[in-house]
Scaffold this active site. Structure first.
Site, short mmCIF file in Angstrom:
data_model
loop_
_atom_site.label_atom_id
_atom_site.label_comp_id
_atom_site.label_asym_id
_atom_site.label_seq_id
_atom_site.Cartn_x
_atom_site.Cartn_y
_atom_site.Cartn_z
CD GLU A 127 25.69 13.76 90.78
OE1 GLU A 127 25.46 14.81 91.39
OE2 GLU A 127 26.00 12.70 91.36
CB CYS A 141 24.42 22.10 89.86
SG CYS A 141 26.03 21.41 90.27
CD GLU A 152 19.44 24.65 88.30
OE1 GLU A 152 18.93 24.14 87.30
OE2 GLU A 152 20.46 24.17 88.85
P1 NAD Z 1 20.21 19.54 79.86
O1 NAD Z 1 19.38 18.62 80.68
O2 NAD Z 1 19.53 20.44 78.92
O3 NAD Z 1 21.27 18.73 79.00
C1 NAD Z 1 22.22 17.86 79.60
C2 NAD Z 1 22.67 16.84 78.57
O4 NAD Z 1 21.59 15.96 78.26
C3 NAD Z 1 23.13 17.43 77.24
O5 NAD Z 1 24.27 16.74 76.82
C4 NAD Z 1 21.95 17.15 76.33
O6 NAD Z 1 22.28 17.05 74.97
C5 NAD Z 1 21.49 15.81 76.85
N1 NAD Z 1 20.11 15.43 76.52
C6 NAD Z 1 19.09 16.23 76.16
N2 NAD Z 1 17.98 15.48 75.95
C7 NAD Z 1 18.31 14.19 76.18
C8 NAD Z 1 17.59 12.96 76.16
N3 NAD Z 1 16.29 12.90 75.86
N4 NAD Z 1 18.25 11.83 76.49
C9 NAD Z 1 19.55 11.87 76.84
N5 NAD Z 1 20.29 13.00 76.86
C10 NAD Z 1 19.67 14.16 76.55
O7 NAD Z 1 21.09 20.34 80.91
P2 NAD Z 1 22.03 21.58 80.62
O8 NAD Z 1 21.16 22.74 80.32
O9 NAD Z 1 23.10 21.19 79.66
O10 NAD Z 1 22.73 21.79 82.04
C11 NAD Z 1 22.22 22.63 83.02
C12 NAD Z 1 21.56 21.80 84.10
O11 NAD Z 1 22.49 20.86 84.61
C13 NAD Z 1 21.15 22.64 85.29
O12 NAD Z 1 19.88 22.23 85.74
C14 NAD Z 1 22.20 22.32 86.33
O13 NAD Z 1 21.80 22.50 87.66
C15 NAD Z 1 22.48 20.88 86.03
N6 NAD Z 1 23.78 20.51 86.57
C16 NAD Z 1 23.84 19.63 87.62
C17 NAD Z 1 25.07 19.32 88.18
C18 NAD Z 1 25.19 18.35 89.32
O14 NAD Z 1 26.27 17.84 89.54
N7 NAD Z 1 24.14 18.08 90.08
C19 NAD Z 1 26.22 19.89 87.67
C20 NAD Z 1 26.11 20.79 86.63
C21 NAD Z 1 24.88 21.08 86.07
#
Ligand code: NAD
Length: 526
Positions: A250, A284, A380
């Site tokens: 997502e 998002c 974004e």
């Molecule tokens: P992010 O990708 O930086 O982090 C998300 C999660 O992934 C965190 O828990 C982080 O610690 C973890 N992570 C980081 N590196 C990793 C790795 N190598 N392997 C596994 N996990 C890892 O995202 P963010 O900044 O926390 O969130 C914002 C983003 O999320 C935006 O792009 C937003 O659009 C998206 N988002 C999408 C939805 C949806 O439903 N489509 C909903 C909310 C947010």
């Protein structure tokens, strides 16, 4: 405490020795929490504990699982306000948003599952083709096993607990890795599940940064459910491919809002402002590209500017409409998009810069004359910025809306509902609302997810429950014949098989019967 009186869920046993995450208030900048980081071993142990609890849980009928998960409702009733305040403290978001967009979703989704989950997950009869007469066919769904849920910081409570409820309803165990920016939300979830009557260890929470998330992808899990950025989503998918295990992604969005000439004007104005600035634009599904047709553009933008200027910026204690950036690093991204847009000819009608005060506040920004080459259009932004694009007509809006790497959500505004639905059906994204912005996310019956770079897979709704299952096809024969037509020996069956094929194509009962007789009784036995 679980029903058998065992210890609360604890995935980080060696917590006292572990490295720690320190969190700061996005409103004041003060330190507000410290959480032990789970290393690779701690993650593996958490997954092993979850796996050990799996047999007891998956053996329960769906209605019994739901009865136990329903225990979350009285907890939310008793603690909802306190949880919302904690959530607001960690994220800086208004209490109303913490309650309405995060905590309140739990009873809504539980009700949906109590009503529909057993029906969605039960064994169903499937069609059996003529050639297989005498057999019965079924489709079943069974739990995938241990699901790793990795969540982001923008809706840190609901984006973790809702997929967890779905995964648990479907009979799985869950290990949650919350965002390192919002670990207390993970603690709240740990506390809530620890109060339920669940097999010990079924729900685990491992705190940590990206490395902990990466360790979870490598651990003995059966699926990863990931919500976050495209860049991390790629890494998660690659890690899952190496196993291989399924993953659901997502990811981000750049959602279009299309305002037609006959839009309900005042409602569309308010929808645009709320859709762009709720959660300080850190959704998002935020409105990130506002397409307005030329005929009403000037009137519309003037009214939007009026409403954006009326927004109150501040922390939860100030009863503000728009909170801070939850993650400090987001300020730089938002600032860059604005600077680059202005340099390329965009106009700021209000806002446009970070605010001089403690914490991470960016002024609600309305920006016009935005064009597809600008980063504020392409990437974004994930902040309190509403970019407006003037279009000739709705055809141009539809073309531009679809011509993007993201495809998560969109909205169409018109008093002609038939036209609204027709436009909705032409938008290439996972969800569309007509005369509303992203309220569909809160409808548990509707699938949620994106196309293209916005993600892979769907959760919420029937499809969302089935995401957390494997599918099994079953066929049952009543054993009336000694052998099947296509079993050994093949000798002498050639003409019979040919007749069967022709009978099938021509739908000829006579040929089919002849084919059956000749194949059941090989020629050389005549
Ligand atoms: P992010 O990708 O930086 O982090 C998300 C999660 O992934 C965190 O828990 C982080 O610690 C973890 N992570 C980081 N590196 C990793 C790795 N190598 N392997 C596994 N996990 C890892 O995202 P963010 O900044 O926390 O969130 C914002 C983003 O999320 C935006 O792009 C937003 O659009 C998206 N988002 C999408 C939805 C949806 O439903 N489509 C909903 C909310 C947010």
């Amino acid at each position: 405490m679980s029903a058998d009186g065992s210890a609360p869920i604890d995935a980080t046993k060696r917590a006292s020795e572990a490295r720690r995450i320190e969190t700061r208030s996005p409103v004041s900048g003060e330190v507000i929490g410290s959480f032990p980081i789970a290393d690779e071993d701690a993650v593996a142990e958490a997954v092993a504990r979850a796996r050990a609890a799996l047999p007891l849980w998956r053996a329960l009928p769906v209605v019994e699982r739901m009865r136990r998960l329903d225990g979350l409702k009285p907890l939310i009733e008793a603690r909802g306000e306190e949880l919302a305040k904690r959530l607001s403290q960690e994220t800086g978001k208004p209490w109303v948003e913490a309650l309405a967009h995060e905590i309140m979703l739990v009873p809504i989704f539980l009700d949906y599952h109590r009503k529909f989950a057993a029906k969605v997950l039960r064994r169903k009869k499937a069609h059996t083709p003529l050639l297989l007469t005498g057999k019965a066919s079924y489709i079943e769904h069974f739990p995938r096993g241990v699901i790793g849920v990795i969540s982001p910081w923008n809706f840190p409570f609901q984006l973790a607990i809702i997929p967890m409820i779905q995964a648990l309803t479907a009979g799985n165990a869950v290990v949650l890795k919350p965002s390192e920016v919002t670990p207390d939300s993970g603690e709240m979830i740990r506390e809530l599940f620890a109060e339920l009557d669940l097999p010990e260890g079924l729900v685990q929470v491992v705190q940590g940064e990206g490395a902990t998330g990466a360790a979870l992808c490598r651990a003995d899990v059966d699926m990863i459910f990931f919500t976050g950025s495209v860049a991390t989503g790629r890494k998660v998918m690659a890690a899952c491919a190496a196993r291989p295990i399924p993953c659901e992604l997502e990811l981000g969005g750049k959602d279009a809002m299309i305002v037609c000439e006959d839009a309900p004007l005042e409602r569309a104005v308010k929808g645009a402002v709320w859709g762009g600035f709720a959660n300080a634009g850190q959704a998002c599904v935020s409105v990130e590209r506002l397409f307005v047709v030329d005929a009403i553009y000037d009137r519309f933008v003037e009214a939007v500017q009026r409403d954006v200027e009326a927004l109150r910026l501040g922390g939860p204690e100030e009863e503000a409409d728009v909170g801070p950036m939850i993650f400090k690093g987001q300020l730089a991204i938002v600032g860059r998009h604005i600077r680059e847009a202005v340099a390329a000819g965009a106009r700021i009608l209000t806002g446009g810069a970070a605010v001089e005060r403690p914490g991470h506040f960016f002024a609600p920004t309305l920006i016009t004359d935005v064009t597809p080459e600008m980063s504020v259009y392409r990437e974004e932004t994930f902040g309190p910025v509403l970019p407006v694009i003037r279009v000739r007509d709705e055809e141009e809006a539809i073309r531009l809306a679809n011509d993007h790497v993201y495809g998560l959500n969109a909205s169409v505004w018109t008093r002609d509902l038939k036209r609204g639905l027709a436009i909705a059906s032409r938008l290439e994204c996972g969800q569309v609302t007509v005369n509303d912005v992203f309220s569909s996310v809160g409808n548990p019956s509707l699938p949620f997810g994106g196309v293209r770079s916005s993600g892979i897979g769907r959760y919420h709704g029937e499809e969302g429950l089935l995401t957390f299952t494997n599918t099994r096809g079953i066929m049952v024969d009543r054993a009336l014949f000694e052998a099947e037509p296509n079993w050994y020996p093949y000798r002498g069956k050639h003409h019979g098989v040919l007749e069967l094929m022709k009978g099938l194509i021509r739908k000829s009962p006579l040929q089919l019967t002849r084919g059956f007789l000749r194949t059941r009784k090989p020629k050389n036995e005549d």
